[in-house]
Design a protein around this motif. Sequence first.
Motif, PDB file in Angstrom:
ATOM      1  N   PRO A 198       0.807  -1.224   0.000  1.00 47.36           N
ATOM      2  CA  PRO A 198       0.000   0.000   0.000  1.00 47.36           C
ATOM      3  C   PRO A 198       0.838   1.270   0.000  1.00 47.36           C
ATOM      4  O   PRO A 198       0.350   2.337  -0.411  1.00 47.36           O
ATOM      5  CB  PRO A 198      -0.811  -0.102   1.300  1.00 47.36           C
ATOM      6  N   ALA A 199       2.100   1.173   0.435  1.00 50.63           N
ATOM      7  CA  ALA A 199       2.978   2.345   0.481  1.00 50.63           C
ATOM      8  C   ALA A 199       3.765   2.540  -0.807  1.00 50.63           C
ATOM      9  O   ALA A 199       4.619   3.438  -0.879  1.00 50.63           O
ATOM     10  CB  ALA A 199       3.937   2.230   1.661  1.00 50.63           C
ATOM     11  N   ASP A 200       3.497   1.761  -1.828  1.00 48.41           N
ATOM     12  CA  ASP A 200       4.200   1.907  -3.107  1.00 48.41           C
ATOM     13  C   ASP A 200       4.002   3.328  -3.625  1.00 48.41           C
ATOM     14  O   ASP A 200       2.868   3.798  -3.759  1.00 48.41           O
ATOM     15  CB  ASP A 200       3.625   0.900  -4.114  1.00 48.41           C
ATOM     16  N   PRO A 201       5.086   4.068  -3.902  1.00 45.54           N
ATOM     17  CA  PRO A 201       4.957   5.474  -4.315  1.00 45.54           C
ATOM     18  C   PRO A 201       4.178   5.663  -5.614  1.00 45.54           C
ATOM     19  O   PRO A 201       3.678   6.758  -5.877  1.00 45.54           O
ATOM     20  CB  PRO A 201       6.409   5.934  -4.471  1.00 45.54           C
ATOM     21  N   ARG A 202       4.028   4.629  -6.413  1.00 41.96           N
ATOM     22  CA  ARG A 202       3.253   4.750  -7.651  1.00 41.96           C
ATOM     23  C   ARG A 202       1.762   4.932  -7.377  1.00 41.96           C
ATOM     24  O   ARG A 202       1.009   5.342  -8.268  1.00 41.96           O
ATOM     25  CB  ARG A 202       3.466   3.513  -8.526  1.00 41.96           C
ATOM     26  N   LEU A 203       1.349   4.649  -6.148  1.00 44.66           N
ATOM     27  CA  LEU A 203      -0.078   4.704  -5.811  1.00 44.66           C
ATOM     28  C   LEU A 203      -0.464   5.966  -5.046  1.00 44.66           C
ATOM     29  O   LEU A 203      -1.580   6.074  -4.546  1.00 44.66           O
ATOM     30  CB  LEU A 203      -0.460   3.468  -4.974  1.00 44.66           C
ATOM     31  N   TYR A 260      -3.783   7.983  -4.995  1.00 43.96           N
ATOM     32  CA  TYR A 260      -4.985   7.417  -4.376  1.00 43.96           C
ATOM     33  C   TYR A 260      -4.924   7.397  -2.852  1.00 43.96           C
ATOM     34  O   TYR A 260      -5.786   6.811  -2.199  1.00 43.96           O
ATOM     35  CB  TYR A 260      -5.184   5.985  -4.882  1.00 43.96           C
ATOM     36  N   THR A 261      -3.927   8.056  -2.290  1.00 43.95           N
ATOM     37  CA  THR A 261      -3.692   7.982  -0.847  1.00 43.95           C
ATOM     38  C   THR A 261      -4.807   8.650  -0.048  1.00 43.95           C
ATOM     39  O   THR A 261      -5.229   9.766  -0.354  1.00 43.95           O
ATOM     40  CB  THR A 261      -2.352   8.667  -0.497  1.00 43.95           C
ATOM     41  N   ARG A 262      -5.307   7.948   0.979  1.00 44.44           N
ATOM     42  CA  ARG A 262      -6.227   8.508   1.996  1.00 44.44           C
ATOM     43  C   ARG A 262      -7.321   9.369   1.359  1.00 44.44           C
ATOM     44  O   ARG A 262      -7.410  10.571   1.576  1.00 44.44           O
ATOM     45  CB  ARG A 262      -5.419   9.290   3.024  1.00 44.44           C
ATOM     46  N   LEU A 274      -7.718  -1.251   0.475  1.00 45.60           N
ATOM     47  CA  LEU A 274      -8.106  -0.654   1.754  1.00 45.60           C
ATOM     48  C   LEU A 274      -6.946   0.111   2.365  1.00 45.60           C
ATOM     49  O   LEU A 274      -7.125   1.230   2.874  1.00 45.60           O
ATOM     50  CB  LEU A 274      -8.582  -1.756   2.712  1.00 45.60           C
ATOM     51  N   GLY A 275      -5.759  -0.443   2.300  1.00 46.63           N
ATOM     52  CA  GLY A 275      -4.596   0.216   2.867  1.00 46.63           C
ATOM     53  C   GLY A 275      -4.232   1.502   2.154  1.00 46.63           C
ATOM     54  O   GLY A 275      -3.731   2.449   2.775  1.00 46.63           O
TER      55      GLY A 275
END
Length: 294
Positions: free
Chosen positions: A8-13, A16-18, A84-85
């Motif tokens: 979930p911490a992959d910088p490519r994502l 979509y954070t929080r 979810l993460g």
Amino acid sequence: MPDYVTDPADPRLTDYTRLRDVDLRKSLEAERGLFVAEGEKVIRRAIGAGYPIRSVLTTARWLEPLADVLGDATVYVVSDETMLGVAGFQVHRGALASMERLPLPSVERVLAGTSRTVVLEDLVDHSNGERAEQHTRRILVLEDLVDHSNVGAIFRCAAALGVDGIILSPRCADPLYRRAVKVSMGAVFSIPYARMDNWFGGLARLREAGFQTLALTPDQRATPIDTVKLEDRVALLLGAEGDGLSSHWLKEADEAVCIPMSAAAMTAGVDSLNVVAAAAIACHGLMRSAELPR
């Protein structure tokens, strides 16, 4: 080929954070010039309206249903737990798309008549949908509505009832915020809108463009909206949740109008409708002369 991601911490994502952290999302989306579309139908409508795809985040289940519209877009596939993460909640519709924002038209452009997007669903070629020029005759003007769900619902009402455009005051909530887009079911992509840069003198610009300005108020002493004489070009003003329109806009408008309430309801203390219900009824009243040549 899609990229399968497990962290979930992959910088490519980070697009979509929080997604429920309003302050973070406002900052991040403004900085990157993006918005997030949630769910297959809304993603299709965003693509059909011509918004470029930055990337897609989805569970495996939604890869095939979206395959015909994604082309060579970057697609990240994750498990429900990873989704979810990243997002901070369970995304029941299973797919998110980070889309590039397009420049907003000017207020003058929306008032003059702008291209209205007709989104064509289930077609392989979604190159900007269809756009038709039209003369703007009926618009909504939203003053300081700060609830994203309400803004999205009002856009849906306006689009469904044939309103030609929407003008936002400077402090209105962003129609492209994820919650607004979701509640509108993508209607925010199909109706032209612009944001004022001058709240105090904003109504003068409407008047100069030949619009009759009607201020919707719960005050039952105002003219019932279904009896007011509508001119060729009409702007309906809707105020913030709770407080309604400012005294400045009420004073500046050509006429105050109301939705007549039941006398029994008034006696029982029910003296107004919420802003979305009021907007739906008022839009219907606003469009009662829509049979006139356009």
